[in-house]
Design a protein around this motif. Structure first.
Motif, mmCIF file in Angstrom:
data_model
loop_
_atom_site.group_PDB
_atom_site.id
_atom_site.type_symbol
_atom_site.label_atom_id
_atom_site.label_comp_id
_atom_site.label_asym_id
_atom_site.label_seq_id
_atom_site.Cartn_x
_atom_site.Cartn_y
_atom_site.Cartn_z
ATOM 1 N N PHE A 157 -4.471 3.154 6.134
ATOM 2 C CA PHE A 157 -3.187 2.672 6.631
ATOM 3 C C PHE A 157 -3.452 1.903 7.921
ATOM 4 C CE2 PHE A 157 -2.123 6.491 4.128
ATOM 5 C CZ PHE A 157 -1.275 5.904 3.200
ATOM 6 N N CYS A 158 -3.894 0.671 7.763
ATOM 7 C CA CYS A 158 -4.315 -0.121 8.932
ATOM 8 C C CYS A 158 -3.294 -0.140 10.068
ATOM 9 C CB CYS A 158 -4.649 -1.545 8.515
ATOM 10 S SG CYS A 158 -6.051 -1.663 7.409
ATOM 11 N N PRO A 159 -1.980 -0.248 9.779
ATOM 12 C CA PRO A 159 -1.054 -0.350 10.918
ATOM 13 C C PRO A 159 -1.141 0.848 11.867
ATOM 14 C CG PRO A 159 0.070 -0.943 8.890
ATOM 15 C CD PRO A 159 -1.277 -0.409 8.502
ATOM 16 N N SER A 160 -1.590 2.008 11.390
ATOM 17 C CA SER A 160 -1.671 3.158 12.293
ATOM 18 C C SER A 160 -3.101 3.593 12.542
ATOM 19 C CB SER A 160 -0.845 4.322 11.733
ATOM 20 O OG SER A 160 -1.276 4.646 10.434
ATOM 21 N N GLN A 198 2.214 7.980 3.790
ATOM 22 C CA GLN A 198 1.356 8.939 4.485
ATOM 23 C C GLN A 198 1.795 10.379 4.212
ATOM 24 O OE1 GLN A 198 -0.308 7.923 8.285
ATOM 25 N NE2 GLN A 198 0.329 5.812 8.090
ATOM 26 N N PHE A 247 -10.464 0.248 -0.526
ATOM 27 C CA PHE A 247 -9.121 0.475 0.021
ATOM 28 C C PHE A 247 -8.336 1.463 -0.831
ATOM 29 C CE2 PHE A 247 -9.712 -3.157 2.828
ATOM 30 C CZ PHE A 247 -8.972 -2.763 3.928
ATOM 31 N N GLN A 287 -11.858 -3.995 7.084
ATOM 32 C CA GLN A 287 -10.662 -4.826 7.201
ATOM 33 C C GLN A 287 -11.055 -6.299 7.354
ATOM 34 O OE1 GLN A 287 -8.521 -4.888 11.054
ATOM 35 N NE2 GLN A 287 -6.844 -3.917 9.945
ATOM 36 N N HIS A 295 -7.964 -17.138 8.280
ATOM 37 C CA HIS A 295 -8.152 -16.378 9.515
ATOM 38 C C HIS A 295 -6.975 -16.560 10.466
ATOM 39 C CE1 HIS A 295 -10.121 -14.292 12.752
ATOM 40 N NE2 HIS A 295 -9.769 -15.274 13.555
ATOM 41 N N SER A 351 -8.206 -0.674 13.760
ATOM 42 C CA SER A 351 -7.657 -1.943 13.276
ATOM 43 C C SER A 351 -7.953 -3.074 14.259
ATOM 44 C CB SER A 351 -6.140 -1.795 13.084
ATOM 45 O OG SER A 351 -5.668 -2.842 12.274
ATOM 46 N N GLY A 352 -8.437 -4.172 13.733
ATOM 47 C CA GLY A 352 -8.810 -5.307 14.578
ATOM 48 C C GLY A 352 -10.283 -5.314 14.917
ATOM 49 N N ARG A 376 -8.608 -8.104 20.021
ATOM 50 C CA ARG A 376 -9.592 -7.251 19.359
ATOM 51 C C ARG A 376 -10.655 -8.129 18.702
ATOM 52 N NH1 ARG A 376 -5.107 -4.481 15.820
ATOM 53 N NH2 ARG A 376 -5.046 -6.698 15.288
ATOM 54 N N TYR A 411 -11.999 -8.853 15.735
ATOM 55 C CA TYR A 411 -11.813 -9.782 14.627
ATOM 56 C C TYR A 411 -10.496 -10.537 14.690
ATOM 57 C CZ TYR A 411 -15.984 -7.469 12.980
ATOM 58 O OH TYR A 411 -17.255 -6.977 12.893
ATOM 59 N N ASP A 412 -9.728 -10.317 15.785
ATOM 60 C CA ASP A 412 -8.609 -11.227 16.034
ATOM 61 C C ASP A 412 -9.174 -12.592 16.421
ATOM 62 O OD1 ASP A 412 -6.751 -9.218 15.653
ATOM 63 O OD2 ASP A 412 -6.637 -8.696 17.777
ATOM 64 N N CYS A 455 1.915 -5.963 8.819
ATOM 65 C CA CYS A 455 2.905 -4.934 9.166
ATOM 66 C C CYS A 455 3.614 -5.311 10.458
ATOM 67 C CB CYS A 455 2.223 -3.573 9.292
ATOM 68 S SG CYS A 455 3.368 -2.214 9.556
ATOM 69 N N THR A 476 0.813 -1.229 0.000
ATOM 70 C CA THR A 476 0.000 0.000 0.000
ATOM 71 C C THR A 476 0.845 1.278 0.000
ATOM 72 O OG1 THR A 476 -0.053 0.354 2.400
ATOM 73 C CG2 THR A 476 -1.648 -1.209 1.510
ATOM 74 N N ASN A 492 1.943 11.249 1.070
ATOM 75 C CA ASN A 492 1.535 11.429 -0.326
ATOM 76 C C ASN A 492 0.593 12.597 -0.570
ATOM 77 O OD1 ASN A 492 3.171 9.464 -1.267
ATOM 78 N ND2 ASN A 492 1.565 8.016 -1.838
ATOM 79 N N ILE A 504 -3.296 -6.381 20.662
ATOM 80 C CA ILE A 504 -3.438 -7.217 19.469
ATOM 81 C C ILE A 504 -3.635 -8.659 19.928
ATOM 82 C CG2 ILE A 504 -2.167 -8.127 17.484
ATOM 83 C CD1 ILE A 504 -1.030 -5.321 17.097
ATOM 84 N N TYR A 517 -4.788 8.012 -2.866
ATOM 85 C CA TYR A 517 -4.182 8.873 -1.829
ATOM 86 C C TYR A 517 -4.839 10.255 -1.795
ATOM 87 C CZ TYR A 517 -0.437 5.382 -1.983
ATOM 88 O OH TYR A 517 0.290 4.212 -1.973
ATOM 89 N N TYR A 577 -3.677 -6.908 8.142
ATOM 90 C CA TYR A 577 -3.145 -5.736 7.449
ATOM 91 C C TYR A 577 -2.343 -4.860 8.409
ATOM 92 C CZ TYR A 577 -6.878 -6.941 4.098
ATOM 93 O OH TYR A 577 -7.722 -7.575 3.227
ATOM 94 N N ASP A 578 -2.266 -5.266 9.676
ATOM 95 C CA ASP A 578 -1.529 -4.434 10.628
ATOM 96 C C ASP A 578 -0.424 -5.229 11.308
ATOM 97 O OD1 ASP A 578 -2.903 -6.093 12.317
ATOM 98 O OD2 ASP A 578 -4.002 -4.501 13.345
#
Ligand code: SF4
Ligand code: SF4
Ligand code: FES
Lengths: 179, 251
Positions: free
Chosen positions: B97-100, A95, B91, B110, A173, B104-105, B219, B221-222, A149, A89, A97, B216, B127, A178-179
């Protein structure tokens, strides 16, 4: 397997987290090494990629050198895999961009408090930054994507062993994230 | 009166008059992927994730009234491939930006991506430049992640009676707006207890100072995929008017 598969890996605009996660497959590296041998990779320190079966790239494209390395991989690897959020991505570097590159550099190197008398790095050895950060698939054809990530060692292991076994890789699953 | 049924992927699904295909399917324990549908609100029919084939023709199951004898196909590769493409477009269109991301979760977009094995957005990322609205002391509005499902719009007008949110513009220019003179959230009477604060399926409407509080692994959907959990939220018993006592919002 008669001949070992040749695998190259590299990090472009990434943090090496995906490579660390790759090492997280731990002792499974040994059975993996029965099946593959490494070409260009931080693990071998080989500087240029020769003909390979699989190329694994972490990190997106943020400068001119990234484009050259990506093209070298695409030219030499039968299967190219984007690994991790940044390769897929653009990730954290992307970020920026929606911001103007010039004003980013000005703020970071010139106007940010505490950086008085700094200057924007201009050594000719430094690759020129691109206006925008791009995921790999916007520059070359990418065959597979391992999101995360970073993706966990287990996800990388599952993906690679599926692929080496000739199956369509599936994460499922718990391994897909994605994180 | 004999029970009325239609078939979903070959299985009989009973329904009551007034129910949609989606409502009847979920009530009977059959998952059909969805994003803009929420059991407590009138269907909006915009995301098309819930597209099924009814007697061979595609239709949004969340708006299609159930009828006896319909032959509905949902969990087939042809439709899942379309759903995958829709998720990929969402998306690529926003900044996800899922990691931040604090959501997320716990994020439905997602989780849908996970369930459909979406490994990449595939498309060129747009973007877009969408500044956040951090004006409110307790609430952050991050337009970068809005999927235009209108759930906050519906919750704010139908439940909270406040009409704080609306969608404006058309096509690719469609976007969420805040109904205040300044256009800022701080100038509305939104409250943390509002229904509109609970329904956003993604990380666009966020409570401040609680982000990343769940480790993590713990959450939503974990634990289990969205296909398994969507049924927990669905009304099991709906009366003829479509009202249901068992409806609980997603956390
Ligand atoms: S809203 Fe959902 S899909 Fe978007 S960045 Fe946040 S977790 Fe990811
Ligand atoms: S802010 Fe959330 S609830 Fe409102 S339209 Fe956007 S995605 Fe839907
Ligand atoms: S869930 Fe039916 S269109 Fe969105």
């Amino acid at each position: 397997m008669s001949k070992k598969l040749r695998v190259a890996t590299t990090s472009l605009a990434g943090c090496f987290g995906c490579h660390m996660s790759f090492l997280d497959i731990d002792e499974r590296l040994f059975p993996l090494l029965d099946l593959v041998e490494f070409d260009r990779s931080p693990l071998t320190d080989i500087k240029h990629c020769g003909p390979c079966d699989i190329g694994l790239i972490e990190g997106g494209i943020c400068n001119a050198e990234n484009v050259h390395v990506l093209r070298e991989f695409r030219k030499n690897c039968k299967i190219l895999i984007a690994i991790g959020s940044c390769a897929i991505t653009g990730g954290l570097p992307a970020q920026r961009n929606h911001l103007d590159l010039g004003s980013c550099l000005t703020e970071v190197y010139l106007t940010e408090p505490g950086l008085a008398h700094g200057h924007i790095p201009n050594d000719p050895e430094l690759p020129l930054p691109l206006d925008k950060v791009h995921p790999l698939h916007e520059v070359v054809k990418v065959d597979y994507f391992i999101p995360g990530c970073p993706p966990s060692g287990d996800a990388i292991w599952k993906f690679l062993t599926d692929l080496i076994a000739g199956k369509t890789p599936e994460l499922g699953h718990g391994l897909i994230k994605y994180d | 009166m004999s029970e009325m049924t239609f078939t979903l992927d070959g299985e009989n699904v009973p329904f009551e008059p007034g129910q949609t295909v989606m409502q009847a399917a979920l009530a009977a324990g059959h998952y059909v992927p969805h994003l803009c549908y929420h059991p407590e609100f009138k269907p909006h029919g915009s995301c098309k994730l819930c597209t099924v084939k009814i007697n061979g023709r595609t239709a949004a199951s969340c708006t299609m009234p159930a009828e006896a004898g319909l032959q509905v196909e949902s969990n087939i590769e042809e439709l899942n491939a379309l759903r995958r493409t829709l998720v990929q477009m969402l998306f690529a269109e926003g900044n996800h930006f899922c990691p931040s991301c604090e959501k997320s979760g716990n994020c439905n977009l997602q989780a849908l991506g996970y369930d459909l094995e979406v490994h990449t957005a595939g498309f060129r990322h747009l973007y877009p430049d969408r500044p956040v609205d951090a004006s409110h002391p307790d609430i952050l509005l991050d337009f970068n992640r809005c999927v235009l499902c209108e759930l906050c719009v519906r919750a704010s007008s139908e439940v909270d009676g406040k009409n704080i949110f609306a969608l404006s513009g058309r096509g690719i220019n469609k976007h969420l707006i805040v109904n205040s003179k300044s256009g800022l959230l701080v100038d509305t009477d939104i409250a943390l207890t509002d229904k509109a604060m609970q329904v956003c399926p993604v990380g666009a409407i966020l409570r401040k100072r609680v982000g990343f509080s769940q480790p993590i692994g713990e959450r939503r959907y974990d634990q289990r995929p969205i296909s398994a959990q969507a049924l927990d939220d669905a009304p099991r018993q709906a009366d003829a008017s479509g009202n249901c006592a068992a409806c609980e919002g997603t956390p």
